[in-house]
Structures are given as structure tokens and as C-alpha cells.
Design a protein around this motif. Structure first.
Motif, PDB file in Angstrom:
ATOM      1  N   GLN A 152       0.805  -1.208   0.000  1.00 48.91           N
ATOM      2  CA  GLN A 152       0.000   0.000   0.000  1.00 48.91           C
ATOM      3  C   GLN A 152       0.849   1.273   0.000  1.00 48.91           C
ATOM      4  OE1 GLN A 152      -3.237   0.497  -0.516  1.00 48.91           O
ATOM      5  NE2 GLN A 152      -3.426  -1.711  -0.833  1.00 48.91           N
ATOM      6  N   ALA A 153       1.952   1.288   0.742  1.00 50.25           N
ATOM      7  CA  ALA A 153       2.794   2.484   0.799  1.00 50.25           C
ATOM      8  C   ALA A 153       3.395   2.794  -0.569  1.00 50.25           C
ATOM      9  CB  ALA A 153       3.903   2.302   1.833  1.00 50.25           C
ATOM     10  N   MET A 154       3.917   1.764  -1.247  1.00 48.96           N
ATOM     11  CA  MET A 154       4.511   1.984  -2.559  1.00 48.96           C
ATOM     12  C   MET A 154       3.449   2.340  -3.593  1.00 48.96           C
ATOM     13  SD  MET A 154       7.687   2.078  -2.452  1.00 48.96           S
ATOM     14  CE  MET A 154       7.747   2.354  -4.211  1.00 48.96           C
ATOM     15  N   MET A 155       2.268   1.736  -3.487  1.00 48.56           N
ATOM     16  CA  MET A 155       1.191   2.075  -4.417  1.00 48.56           C
ATOM     17  C   MET A 155       0.730   3.507  -4.206  1.00 48.56           C
ATOM     18  SD  MET A 155      -1.004  -1.478  -4.526  1.00 48.56           S
ATOM     19  CE  MET A 155      -2.082  -0.998  -5.869  1.00 48.56           C
ATOM     20  N   SER A 156       0.692   3.949  -2.954  1.00 44.57           N
ATOM     21  CA  SER A 156       0.355   5.339  -2.657  1.00 44.57           C
ATOM     22  C   SER A 156       1.396   6.279  -3.242  1.00 44.57           C
ATOM     23  CB  SER A 156       0.261   5.543  -1.138  1.00 44.57           C
ATOM     24  OG  SER A 156      -0.722   4.703  -0.569  1.00 44.57           O
ATOM     25  N   SER A 157       2.678   5.894  -3.102  1.00 41.05           N
ATOM     26  CA  SER A 157       3.766   6.712  -3.638  1.00 41.05           C
ATOM     27  C   SER A 157       3.676   6.827  -5.152  1.00 41.05           C
ATOM     28  CB  SER A 157       5.115   6.105  -3.251  1.00 41.05           C
ATOM     29  OG  SER A 157       5.250   6.032  -1.853  1.00 41.05           O
ATOM     30  N   ALA A 158       3.427   5.698  -5.809  1.00 41.74           N
ATOM     31  CA  ALA A 158       3.311   5.702  -7.267  1.00 41.74           C
ATOM     32  C   ALA A 158       2.121   6.553  -7.709  1.00 41.74           C
ATOM     33  CB  ALA A 158       3.159   4.271  -7.784  1.00 41.74           C
ATOM     34  N   TYR A 159       1.017   6.455  -6.960  1.00 47.56           N
ATOM     35  CA  TYR A 159      -0.170   7.250  -7.280  1.00 47.56           C
ATOM     36  C   TYR A 159       0.127   8.744  -7.166  1.00 47.56           C
ATOM     37  CZ  TYR A 159      -4.813   9.318  -6.804  1.00 47.56           C
ATOM     38  OH  TYR A 159      -5.920  10.105  -6.962  1.00 47.56           O
ATOM     39  N   ILE A 160       0.790   9.145  -6.083  1.00 48.28           N
ATOM     40  CA  ILE A 160       1.129  10.557  -5.893  1.00 48.28           C
ATOM     41  C   ILE A 160       2.067  11.032  -6.999  1.00 48.28           C
ATOM     42  CG2 ILE A 160       2.271  12.216  -4.365  1.00 48.28           C
ATOM     43  CD1 ILE A 160       1.415  10.392  -2.023  1.00 48.28           C
ATOM     44  N   GLY A 161       3.075  10.194  -7.326  1.00 47.49           N
ATOM     45  CA  GLY A 161       3.993  10.556  -8.394  1.00 47.49           C
ATOM     46  C   GLY A 161       3.280  10.746  -9.721  1.00 47.49           C
ATOM     47  N   GLY A 162       2.410   9.794 -10.064  1.00 45.54           N
ATOM     48  CA  GLY A 162       1.644   9.901 -11.299  1.00 45.54           C
ATOM     49  C   GLY A 162       0.712  11.100 -11.288  1.00 45.54           C
ATOM     50  N   TYR A 163       0.114  11.378 -10.126  1.00 45.03           N
ATOM     51  CA  TYR A 163      -0.811  12.509  -9.978  1.00 45.03           C
ATOM     52  C   TYR A 163      -0.089  13.822 -10.265  1.00 45.03           C
ATOM     53  CZ  TYR A 163      -4.828  15.006  -7.959  1.00 45.03           C
ATOM     54  OH  TYR A 163      -5.937  15.798  -7.773  1.00 45.03           O
ATOM     55  N   ARG A 164       1.121  13.949  -9.718  1.00 43.49           N
ATOM     56  CA  ARG A 164       1.895  15.173  -9.928  1.00 43.49           C
ATOM     57  C   ARG A 164       2.317  15.317 -11.388  1.00 43.49           C
ATOM     58  NH1 ARG A 164       1.392  18.935  -5.874  1.00 43.49           N
ATOM     59  NH2 ARG A 164       1.130  17.828  -3.904  1.00 43.49           N
ATOM     60  N   ILE A 165       2.662  14.210 -12.015  1.00 41.89           N
ATOM     61  CA  ILE A 165       3.013  14.259 -13.436  1.00 41.89           C
ATOM     62  C   ILE A 165       1.793  14.698 -14.250  1.00 41.89           C
ATOM     63  CG2 ILE A 165       3.679  12.870 -15.437  1.00 41.89           C
ATOM     64  CD1 ILE A 165       5.323  11.132 -13.491  1.00 41.89           C
ATOM     65  N   GLY A 166       0.622  14.183 -13.881  1.00 42.33           N
ATOM     66  CA  GLY A 166      -0.613  14.592 -14.540  1.00 42.33           C
ATOM     67  C   GLY A 166      -0.876  16.075 -14.392  1.00 42.33           C
ATOM     68  N   MET A 167      -0.548  16.624 -13.215  1.00 44.81           N
ATOM     69  CA  MET A 167      -0.722  18.061 -12.995  1.00 44.81           C
ATOM     70  C   MET A 167       0.229  18.875 -13.868  1.00 44.81           C
ATOM     71  SD  MET A 167      -1.238  18.174  -8.841  1.00 44.81           S
ATOM     72  CE  MET A 167      -1.412  19.970  -8.792  1.00 44.81           C
ATOM     73  N   ILE A 168       1.450  18.363 -14.055  1.00 48.42           N
ATOM     74  CA  ILE A 168       2.392  19.053 -14.945  1.00 48.42           C
ATOM     75  C   ILE A 168       1.859  19.053 -16.375  1.00 48.42           C
ATOM     76  CG2 ILE A 168       4.704  18.960 -15.949  1.00 48.42           C
ATOM     77  CD1 ILE A 168       5.699  17.793 -13.309  1.00 48.42           C
ATOM     78  N   VAL A 169       1.320  17.904 -16.798  1.00 50.29           N
ATOM     79  CA  VAL A 169       0.772  17.785 -18.148  1.00 50.29           C
ATOM     80  C   VAL A 169      -0.384  18.769 -18.349  1.00 50.29           C
ATOM     81  CG1 VAL A 169      -0.495  16.268 -19.731  1.00 50.29           C
ATOM     82  CG2 VAL A 169       1.469  15.390 -18.444  1.00 50.29           C
TER      83      VAL A 169
END
Length: 521
Positions: A152-169
Motif C-alpha cells: 500500500q505504501a509503494m502504491m500510494s507513492s506511485a499514485y502521488i507521483g503519477g498525480y503530480r506528473i498529470g498536474m504538470i501535463v
């Protein structure tokens, strides 16, 4: 508990390449794209189209769905979609519908010229907010059900990372595309049409991911009431009537709350506080009327009482039954864990401007460099949570969030120093990403598989409610005591969070849900 066991560095870093973790990176990107298309990117578009500032700020209400998503989260937990449910499964069918709704709403916004039809743009923005909030509900439930607590911790981290990349896009990406298709200093609607069409195309990353991944295999409690098609229709009718009642009550309650706000302000109360009181009364009236309508529909037989009980009451009762008196401590922790970050963050951009930094410096350091630091912090939080346990990193994140706020106080004393700016942004965003990753993993461990969407939607709404209310008074506090003492104050209010983390760890044992669960790689 398994989520807090100490693991080797090899196991911690090995979690990076787990298929479920990689899946969350792409789904996070899908979740991060819509939010800025409602907020900052849309705000710039509206200003270019000649919409006045006060009207532009009203468009932020289009994202209210994020704060009230717990209202329809139970529908996603309980209602199977015709045809799609049998093909894709419960979570993926809802996810593909939400993503389709997002793409349609983005295209609707892109094809609408706010200079000619602002009302239509408002409807499109609300539709995007609703569809995006729905996608968030499903992704949160999918993440919790797709893997055990270990990941769960790593999945949360990946989600946050992807979310931030989406915000940049959706932020820098959409603005860059719009700039390429319009002449400098002139407003051209087709440039924004192309930009939003590209954002709709970017959402295909989420759609493809949804189609490729496997449905989580979970064992849930069987429903006692949802068997016939008529039951679903009657339940949806009740839900629709309740929503209409809330909207109508919210519109007409202004006749009561607006005079109240004026009277309080004329009586000497600061406008922010009088507005908050009037708004609270307005919300209470709206919610009360909606609950009354829901109750009446069950009394007249439109919706079976047992169905409402299972959908809305059982998830709350289950949480209280599992944690008892400790539930109060847990809810308090959820409600204040991000208080230091949110209260400070509201004034951050204003602070940078007042300190003398240029727009270019703020964009480069705070927005671009800061986003990458947040992504790095989220993955660091995931690795450390796997290595040392979620609760320990939860405590570390709260401590660092308070400490980094003190750095802003030093920054206020130094004046515009670029080196200090970079150091503070790096520390603040790294600690914020770390804390958020651990916190999401902690919340995931609190849910019951039988009520995943509803319980997590409640938690995610509670975690920002009080901090955002308090943050509304940030400007008034800064005017009264100055930036330095304000930032020190935000650090101080973060100290009780440390005690709550320790207390919650002693009183609770956040484990995998009691129902058996397996997840395919």
C-alpha cells in the motif's frame, strides 16, 4: 501488524517494479490531469476570454464534488453497471465510465467559448469535477483492494507521483500548447480547443491502463437487499431526489444566511468569520433538508430502509465497531494530520510575491522544481514505509512538515534569497510527499473491504475539511502578526499531530481487512 513490520532494503526497493505499483503510476496520471483543467489552467483561459476575477473564482466551486464524494461513493460500492460489470468487473467498469465522462467533459469545455457562453462552460466544468471525483473514488478503492498492506505504501507513492506528473501535463503542458496556437497578447478560442483536446487525448493513458489491468479479486460480504433491477432504480431515484433537495435548499437558504452575514459584519465581526458562520449555517440547512427528503422517501416506500442502512449507515457502524473508542482518536488524527501543510500552503504564493520573487522564479522553483521534489518525496516515503513501517514514517512526516514551516519563517527574515528559496522548497516538498505517501497508506489500512469506496471517501473528505476551514483565516492572521510568526504558528499547531500519531499507534492495530483477499500480479 504486517504494514508496520521492518523489511529489508531489497524488499523495499523491489516493490518499485511490482505490476500493481506501476499500474498506480498511470492511474495517478489519469487522476492528476482533470484537477488543473478546472482550477489554474481554466482560470487563465477565462481571464484571457475577458471574464472578471470574481466570476473566475466562482468556477472553483466546480470541484466541490471532491469534498462531497462520500455522498455517492456507496453507489460505486454497491451498484453493478449493466453489461460492463460482467465484462470488466466492478471496479474497472466504474473506472472506464468515469474516464469516459472525464474525456467527454474536457472536450465539452474545449468546444465551448467562455467569451460567448459562460453558463455552458460552468456546466461543463461541473461535469468534469463530478466525473473526476468519481474516478478518484474508484481508483482509491481499486488501490486498496488490488494488493495487501505490504504494497500500500509503494502504491500510494506511485499514485502521488503519477498525480503530480498529470498536474504538470495539465498545467504547463496545456498552457504551452495553447500558447503555440495563439498570437501573443490576443485571445483565440481555437488555441484552447486544441489544448483541451490534447488533454482529452492524454486521458487515454488511464483508459488503456484500465483495460489492460486485471480486476482485483476480493471476497466481500453479500448484500441482503440488492437483488432485483427495480431495487437499483428505486435507490437511484432516492439519490437523485436527495441531490435535488440539497441544491434547492442551498439556493434558497441564501435568503436566510446572507442577511445573517451582513448583520454579523455590521456588528463588528471580521468578514471572514461572519462569512464562515453564514456558510456553515447554509450548509447545515442544505444537508438537513437533503436528509429529510431521504428519510421521507424511505417512509413512503420508495427505497427499502434496509438498503439505505446497508449503503450509508453500515460503513460508519463497521468502522466504529472495529475500533471502538479509538475511532475518535483516529478521526481526530485524520482531521488534523495535514493541518500544518494546508494552512501554510494557502499563503505560500502570496508570500513569495510579497517577498519580491518574480513570476518566473516562482514558476521555476516552487511549481516545477517543487513538483519533482514532491514526486521524489512520495517515492522516498513509500520505500521508508516498506522498510520501517507506515506508522514510523507517518510520525516522521508530521515532524518534518512542522519543522519545514519554521524554515519559511527564516526565509521571511532573509528577504528574496534564491538559494534559500530552493533549499526551503526542496525540504518542504520532500517532506510533504513523504508524509502524504505514508498517510494514504495508513488510511488504506483502516478500510474494510466490504465498504472500501465509502470509508475511504469519508476519510479523504475529513482529512482536508478542518485544515481548509482554518486556512481561510490565514490572510487575517498574517495581517495581524506578520509572516514569520504566522509560519511559526503553523509549525506549532502541527505538534499535537505527533501525539495523536503515537496515541493512535498504541490504541489501534491497522491490519489487512478481515475478509480474505488475493491479488493477481
Amino acid at each position: 501488524m504486517r504494514s508496520t513490520e521492518k523489511r529489508s532494503w531489497g524488499e523495499a526497493f523491489g516493490a518499485f517494479i511490482h505490476p500493481r505499483v506501476i499500474t498506480m503510476l498511470f492511474l495517478g496520471l489519469s487522476a492528476g490531469i482533470p484537477i488543473l483543467l478546472i482550477f489554474s489552467t481554466l482560470s487563465i483561459w477565462l481571464r484571457e476570454a475577458g471574464v472578471d476575477r470574481s466570476t473566475v473564482t466562482y468556477f472553483s466551486w466546480a470541484a466541490l464534488g471532491y469534498s462531497f464524494k462520500f455522498v455517492w461513493a456507496p453507489l460505486i460500492d454497491r451498484l453493478p453497471l449493466p453489461v460492463l460489470h460482467g465484462i470488466l468487473g466492478r471496479r474497472r467498469s466504474w473506472l472506464i465510465i468515469a474516464q469516459g465522462g472525464i474525456i467527454a467533459a474536457i472536450l465539452w469545455m474545449g468546444l465551448t467559448d467562455p467569451a460567448e457562453n459562460l453558463t455552458m462552460m460552468a456546466f461543463a466544468a461541473v461535469a468534469l469535477g463530478f466525473a473526476s471525483a468519481t474516478q478518484d473514488i474508484v481508483i482509491d478503492a481499486y488501490r486498496i483492494e488490488a494488493a495487501d498492506a505490504d504494497l500500500q505504501a509503494m502504491m500510494s507513492s506511485a499514485y502521488i507521483g503519477g498525480y503530480r506528473i498529470g498536474m504538470i501535463v495539465a498545467g504547463a503542458g496545456a498552457l504551452t500548447i495553447a500558447g503555440l496556437f495563439e498570437a501573443e497578447g490576443t485571445y483565440q478560442h481555437h488555441a484552447w480547443t486544441v489544448a483541451y483536446a490534447c488533454m482529452a487525448l492524454a486521458m487515454c493513458v488511464g483508459v488503456i491502463t484500465t483495460l489492460l489491468v486485471s480486476e482485483p479479486k476480493v471476497v466481500k460480504l453479500d448484500s441482503k437487499y440488492f437483488h432485483e433491477t427495480s431495487d437499483y432504480v428505486r435507490f437511484l431515484a432516492m439519490f437523485g431526489l436527495t441531490v435535488i433537495a440539497f441544491i434547492l435548499a442551498n439556493v434558497y437558504a441564501g435568503e436566510i444566511t446572507n442577511p445573517l452575514k451582513t448583520a454579523l459584519t455590521d456588528g463588528g465581526m471580521i468578514s471572514e468569520l461572519s462569512g464562515f458562520i453564514a456558510g456553515t449555517v447554509k450548509l447545515a440547512i442544505s444537508v438537513g433538508f437533503a436528509i429529510l427528503v431521504a428519510w421521507l422517501t424511505t417512509r413512503v416506500g420508495l427505497t427499502p430502509t434496509g438498503m439505505v442502512q446497508e449503503t450509508y449507515i453500515s460503513p460508519v457502524k463497521d468502522f466504529i465497531d472495529r475500533y471502538g473508542k479509538a475511532a475518535i482518536v483516529i478521526l481526530a488524527l485524520i482531521g488534523v494530520y495535514r493541518i500544518a501543510d494546508i494552512v501554510m500552503g494557502v499563503m505560500a504564493n502570496v508570500f513569495y510575491t510579497d517577498l519580491g520573487y518574480s513570476k518566473e522564479e516562482i514558476a521555476a522553483v516552487s511549481k516545477t522544481f517543487g513538483l519533482f521534489m514532491t514526486i521524489g518525496g512520495s517515492f522516498l516515503g513509500g520505500v521508508l514505509s516498506v522498510r520501517y513501517g507506515v506508522v514510523r514514517i507517518l510520525f516522521l512526516g508530521a515532524l518534518l512538515s512542522a519543522i519545514t514551516n519554521v524554515l519559511f519563517a527564516f526565509m521571511a527574515q532573509l528577504g528574496p534569497d534564491t538559494t534559500m528559496f530552493v533549499v526551503v522548497i526542496m525540504a518542504d516538498n520532500l517532506s510533504g510527499g513523504l508524509a502524504t505517501a505514508a498517510f494514504i497508506a495508513y488510511l488504506s489500512g483502516l478500510t474494510n473491504i466490504s465498504f472500501t469506496a465509502m470509508q475511504y471517501a469519508i476519510f479523504s473528505s475529513i482529512m482536508t475539511l478542518f485544515p481548509k476551514i482554518l486556512a481561510g483565516f490565514s490572510g487575517t492572521v498574517v495581517d495581524a502578526v506578520g509572516y514569520s510568526w504566522f509560519f511559526i504558528g503553523t509549525a506549532v499547531i502541527g505538534i499535537p499531530v505527533l501525539y495523536l500519531v503515537v496515541l493512535a499507534a498504541r490504541l489501534t492495530d491497522v491490519k489487512d481487512p478481515e475478509e480474505p483477499k488475493t491479488a493477481e500480479a
